[in-house]
Design a protein around this motif. Structure first.
Motif, PDB file in Angstrom:
ATOM      1  N   ASN A  98       0.811  -1.214   0.000  1.00 23.09           N
ATOM      2  CA  ASN A  98       0.000   0.000   0.000  1.00 23.09           C
ATOM      3  C   ASN A  98       0.846   1.268   0.000  1.00 23.09           C
ATOM      4  N   VAL A  99       2.156   1.110   0.162  1.00 24.81           N
ATOM      5  CA  VAL A  99       3.031   2.276   0.195  1.00 24.81           C
ATOM      6  C   VAL A  99       3.225   2.787  -1.230  1.00 24.81           C
ATOM      7  N   LYS A 100       2.982   4.060  -1.417  1.00 25.12           N
ATOM      8  CA  LYS A 100       3.211   4.698  -2.711  1.00 25.12           C
ATOM      9  C   LYS A 100       4.501   5.499  -2.618  1.00 25.12           C
ATOM     10  N   PHE A 101       5.514   4.994  -3.272  1.00 30.03           N
ATOM     11  CA  PHE A 101       6.826   5.621  -3.189  1.00 30.03           C
ATOM     12  C   PHE A 101       6.904   6.856  -4.083  1.00 30.03           C
ATOM     13  N   GLY A 102       7.623   7.852  -3.585  1.00 29.66           N
ATOM     14  CA  GLY A 102       7.915   9.017  -4.410  1.00 29.66           C
ATOM     15  C   GLY A 102       6.779  10.002  -4.571  1.00 29.66           C
ATOM     16  N   THR A 103       5.835  10.010  -3.643  1.00 28.05           N
ATOM     17  CA  THR A 103       4.702  10.935  -3.766  1.00 28.05           C
ATOM     18  C   THR A 103       4.956  12.265  -3.059  1.00 28.05           C
ATOM     19  N   ASN A 104       6.121  12.395  -2.411  1.00 29.24           N
ATOM     20  CA  ASN A 104       6.383  13.611  -1.638  1.00 29.24           C
ATOM     21  C   ASN A 104       7.703  14.246  -2.072  1.00 29.24           C
ATOM     22  N   ILE A 105       7.916  14.328  -3.363  1.00 27.26           N
ATOM     23  CA  ILE A 105       9.113  14.979  -3.883  1.00 27.26           C
ATOM     24  C   ILE A 105       8.851  16.479  -3.991  1.00 27.26           C
ATOM     25  N   PRO A 106       9.669  17.300  -3.332  1.00 30.06           N
ATOM     26  CA  PRO A 106       9.441  18.754  -3.389  1.00 30.06           C
ATOM     27  C   PRO A 106       9.793  19.322  -4.752  1.00 30.06           C
ATOM     28  N   PRO A 107       9.534  20.596  -4.990  1.00 30.22           N
ATOM     29  CA  PRO A 107       9.894  21.218  -6.271  1.00 30.22           C
ATOM     30  C   PRO A 107      11.393  21.134  -6.542  1.00 30.22           C
ATOM     31  N   ARG A 108      11.750  21.325  -7.798  1.00 26.07           N
ATOM     32  CA  ARG A 108      13.140  21.157  -8.229  1.00 26.07           C
ATOM     33  C   ARG A 108      14.096  22.055  -7.441  1.00 26.07           C
ATOM     34  N   GLU A 109      13.729  23.300  -7.203  1.00 29.92           N
ATOM     35  CA  GLU A 109      14.656  24.207  -6.532  1.00 29.92           C
ATOM     36  C   GLU A 109      14.916  23.773  -5.089  1.00 29.92           C
ATOM     37  N   VAL A 110      13.887  23.236  -4.411  1.00 32.24           N
ATOM     38  CA  VAL A 110      14.080  22.740  -3.049  1.00 32.24           C
ATOM     39  C   VAL A 110      14.897  21.454  -3.064  1.00 32.24           C
ATOM     40  N   THR A 111      14.582  20.578  -3.993  1.00 31.67           N
ATOM     41  CA  THR A 111      15.320  19.314  -4.099  1.00 31.67           C
ATOM     42  C   THR A 111      16.796  19.560  -4.361  1.00 31.67           C
ATOM     43  N   ASP A 112      17.104  20.514  -5.212  1.00 27.31           N
ATOM     44  CA  ASP A 112      18.505  20.841  -5.495  1.00 27.31           C
ATOM     45  C   ASP A 112      19.238  21.250  -4.222  1.00 27.31           C
ATOM     46  N   GLN A 113      18.589  22.049  -3.386  1.00 19.31           N
ATOM     47  CA  GLN A 113      19.230  22.499  -2.151  1.00 19.31           C
ATOM     48  C   GLN A 113      19.421  21.356  -1.169  1.00 19.31           C
ATOM     49  N   LEU A 114      18.451  20.466  -1.086  1.00 19.49           N
ATOM     50  CA  LEU A 114      18.572  19.317  -0.186  1.00 19.49           C
ATOM     51  C   LEU A 114      19.719  18.402  -0.610  1.00 19.49           C
ATOM     52  N   ILE A 115      19.808  18.145  -1.902  1.00 18.73           N
ATOM     53  CA  ILE A 115      20.875  17.280  -2.406  1.00 18.73           C
ATOM     54  C   ILE A 115      22.232  17.931  -2.206  1.00 18.73           C
ATOM     55  N   ASP A 116      22.319  19.220  -2.489  1.00 19.18           N
ATOM     56  CA  ASP A 116      23.582  19.922  -2.280  1.00 19.18           C
ATOM     57  C   ASP A 116      23.980  19.907  -0.810  1.00 19.18           C
ATOM     58  N   GLY A 117      22.992  19.998   0.087  1.00 18.12           N
ATOM     59  CA  GLY A 117      23.296  19.929   1.513  1.00 18.12           C
ATOM     60  C   GLY A 117      23.918  18.616   1.904  1.00 18.12           C
TER      61      GLY A 117
END
Length: 747
Positions: free
Chosen positions: A210-229
């Protein structure tokens, strides 16, 4: 049969057999498809072709009982060819590879056919067999149009046989049976058919997730900052990913999110979960980070675990261990998870150096070495955090230290790359320098946590000297890098310093309590205090000179920066859990208890004067604990204890009487807990993006904790609520001791 007929028979048998075995036996024309048209029309169960290649000619033999003329059983050492069931439009490549490698030596030596020593049996070249398999697969795809399916996030990942290598030891069941098998086509065909049906049966038995993976991916600009962190912090010391490969997959993900591999999606979410701890001062991405951790846990416990025995799966497991600590999801149990990671890596052969395994390119060799190195580091770190034995023994692995490469030097091809000299700083330099101190740190963890070790004070001094030498060598190595064009970042230098110095404190803490009354252990007391001050100053350099305000108004906290100038390490230790919290908490408590003891021992006529730098650090640590609660920490006992101890210290400095100190502690403790309740209440209020998923039930804090009622001070309560100065219990040196064990008569 005369000699001429025998010669003709020999020549006829040396011609390559292009028809399938069934058509040859029936003497009908074969269209050479897979399966061929004749087998489909006759509903023949299997359509099999004899192997072809430079070593596939079959020498003729006299027809007789021991040498049947049937080509399916002419030679018992003939390699099995993956058959295709009539009416099916696919084959199982993994099965074909498995069957054709069945006679490979398990220790990585040259493959030898099980019957090659027999004079009447032919020998086959493994390369020709693999070429034949590839040709059959190509022909199958051409005839059926069965091309590579589009990747689906919801489907389990395909195993990576080129990255997974299991090498059973002598006790494994595979080594208890004969490796020689009868490779007659009909039985092997039925085995493969059974395997295909078995997979179908397993798929039907698999419960629906029942788990739906990948449904909570933030916008690209936020994701870029998280990955860079993440990439500028944890990844620079604990190497898990090959950054160019990860970035390439990341770009492909945004081009087509729905076609992303599930393992990569889990990796991406865990990277963001770790990076969220340095995203901002207030840890606004905490809830998302916890969700990403839960999704990774669900993926790892889902059925078909063998599909996760890949390099990608191992990277997910390592990232999950780090993310659990940073996001505070079962961080106290990570030591258990690390044990699973280590056994998984051993099962995949990462404990053996790639030079001792079947040949692989430089890229894959280095990735395996890097992952094993990180597994060792995390296993040792969690051993110290949990108090469990490290379970690491040098004689159980021979994997070499990773080489000094930049990530962009390593490419997944057969082109060799020259290793950079040790004095050149690369993406691996800090991890390699940190690994040099591993033996000294491991010896300390064994002394402290393994059963049966003789922990004498002489052993403590000996290991102290070993760690001092290793720390000095590490410092000199990192200093040499500062002379080059590229050098370690401030985060790298400070984090490594934090991780190594903590072993000095751990080594001497067992003698810290006794040192309060035994001058023989004075060196341990001094070491614990000085190292604690250095640990805290490494994260917050200004604390010894200008501590932060002890307690600001709750409404003012959101307007002020919790860490100076967005410092990554300061932000990480304020937001994350695990070792980031425990090291500073333990250091500050040691400093506070030492100050308290010094003031109690002071016999001067004037008011006692503690060291200003230590008192400032302890005041700053109380403010640091309060800010951790503000950004989401739910454990308030540490803050209560810190304030009570600080209030007692300040009372001693002011020369207050014992009863006055007790009243001050009760008053400060009551106020501090009221503030903490208000902070926790705010955390229960749903955020705008959480409104739809929040339960309607409201928590009645007034009924649960009676915080709005007036607390009346009762002198009989002091021995229950604030009886806390037992050093041994605070530092974890005595099992089962009450944390509030001492009474006010000791103050």
């Amino acid at each position: 049969m005369d000699e001429s007929q025998s010669i003709k028979t020999d020549r006829r048998r040396r011609r390559p057999a292009l028809s399938c075995v069934s058509c040859r036996r029936s003497k009908i024309r074969c269209d050479r498809n897979l399966p061929c048209g004749a087998c489909v029309r006759s509903k023949h169960k299997t359509c099999v072709y004899e192997p072809q290649g430079r070593h596939s000619e079959v020498t003729s033999a006299p027809v007789g009982p021991s040498h049947p003329a049937d080509p399916l059983s002419a030679v018992d050492s003939e390699p099995a060819v993956s058959p295709v069931t009539s009416g099916s439009n696919h084959t199982h490549r993994g099965d074909a590879l498995h069957e054709d490698h069945s006679t490979l030596s398990l220790n990585g030596s040259t493959p030898v056919d099980s019957t090659s020593s027999q004079s009447h049996g032919p020998s086959f070249d493994v390369r020709s067999l693999l070429d034949r398999i590839k040709d059959l697969e190509r022909r199958l795809e051409d005839s059926t149009g069965n091309h590579s399916p589009q990747k689906n996030v919801g489907q389990p990942p395909t195993a990576e046989p080129d990255l997974v290598a299991t090498y059973p030891s002598q006790s494994h069941w595979m080594n208890q049976i004969g490796s020689r098998r009868e490779k007659k086509s009909e039985p092997i065909a039925m085995v493969n058919r059974c395997k295909a049906l078995a997979r179908t049966v397993k798929a039907q038995r698999m419960p629906v997730q029942n788990v739906k993976f990948g449904t909570n991916i933030p916008p690209r600009e936020v994701t870029d900052q998280l990955i860079d962190g993440y990439l500028r912090t944890s990844e620079t010391v604990f190497r898990i990913l090959h950054i160019p490969s990860f970035r390439r997959e990341y770009e492909n993900f945004w081009l087509s999110p729905d076609s992303a591999d599930l393992p990569f999606l889990i990796q991406l979410q865990l990277v963001m979960a770790i990076g969220a701890s340095v995203y901002d001062d207030h840890y606004t991405m905490r809830k998302s980070a916890m969700q990403w951790v839960y999704e990774a846990q669900c993926w790892l416990i889902s059925p078909v675990p063998k599909t996760r025995l890949t390099i990608s799966g191992l990277q997910v497991m390592l990232l999950l261990c780090l993310a659990q600590e940073t996001a505070s999801v079962g961080q106290d149990l990570v030591w258990i998870s690390v044990g699973q990671v280590m056994r998984t890596a051993i099962y995949m052969g990462l404990h053996r150096d790639p030079k001792k395994l079947p040949k692989m390119n430089q890229f894959r060799s280095e990735i395996r070495r890097r992952l094993w190195n990180t597994i060792l580091e995390i296993a040792l770190q969690t051993s110290v955090d949990s108090g469990g034995p490290p379970l690491i023994y040098a004689e159980q692995y021979d994997t070499c230290v990773p080489a000094n490469f930049n990530d962009d030097q390593l490419k997944d091809d057969d082109t060799p790359v020259a290793v950079s000299p040790p004095e050149k700083f690369t993406d691996m330099s800090v991890a390699i320098a940190f690994r040099a101190s591993f033996p000294a740190r491991l010896a300390i963890a064994r002394l402290l946590n393994e059963i049966g070790t003789q922990n004498t004070y002489d052993d403590t001094i000996r290991l102290h000297n070993q760690l001092s030498a290793a720390y000095k060598s590490l410092s000199q190595q990192l200093q040499r890098f500062t002379l080059g064009d590229r050098q370690p970042t401030g985060f790298q230098r400070r984090l490594v310093d934090l991780l190594v110095r903590r072993y000095f404190m751990a080594l001497h803490l067992p003698y810290f309590g006794p040192a309060m009354s035994e001058p023989a252990y004075a060196f341990s007391r001094k070491t614990v205090v000085e190292i604690s001050a250095k640990l805290y100053s490494t994260v917050f350099p200004a604390a010894a000179f200008s501590p932060r305000p002890l307690q600001s108004q709750i409404n003012d906290l959101s307007q002020m920066s919790i860490v100076p100038d967005g410092d990554d390490l300061a932000r990480f230790t304020t937001c994350a859990a695990g070792f980031a919290r425990s090291i500073l908490s333990q250091a500050s408590m040691a400093i506070g208890l030492d100050i308290q003891n010094q003031l109690q021992e002071d016999d001067s006529l004037g008011p006692p004067t503690p060291r200003a730098d230590l008192l400032n650090i302890f005041r700053d640590s109380a403010a640091w604990v309060y800010r951790r609660i503000y950004v989401g920490e739910t454990n308030v006992k540490g803050y209560l204890f810190s304030l009570a101890l600080l209030t007692h210290i300040e009372g001693l400095v002011k020369g207050l009487k014992r009863a006055e100190i007790a009243d001050s502690i009760i008053e400060v403790g009551t106020k501090s807990m009221r503030d903490c309740v208000e902070l926790l209440k705010r955390q229960t209020v749903p955020q705008p993006d959480e409104a739809d998923t929040t339960n309607n039930a409201q928590l009645d804090f007034d009924a649960m904790m009676a915080v709005d009622q007036d607390w009346e001070y009762d002198s009989t309560m002091q021995n229950v609520l604030f009886n806390f100065t037992n050093i041994e219990s605070v530092l974890g040196m005595q099992t089962g001791s009450d944390m509030m064990g001492a009474d006010f008569s000791q103050w």
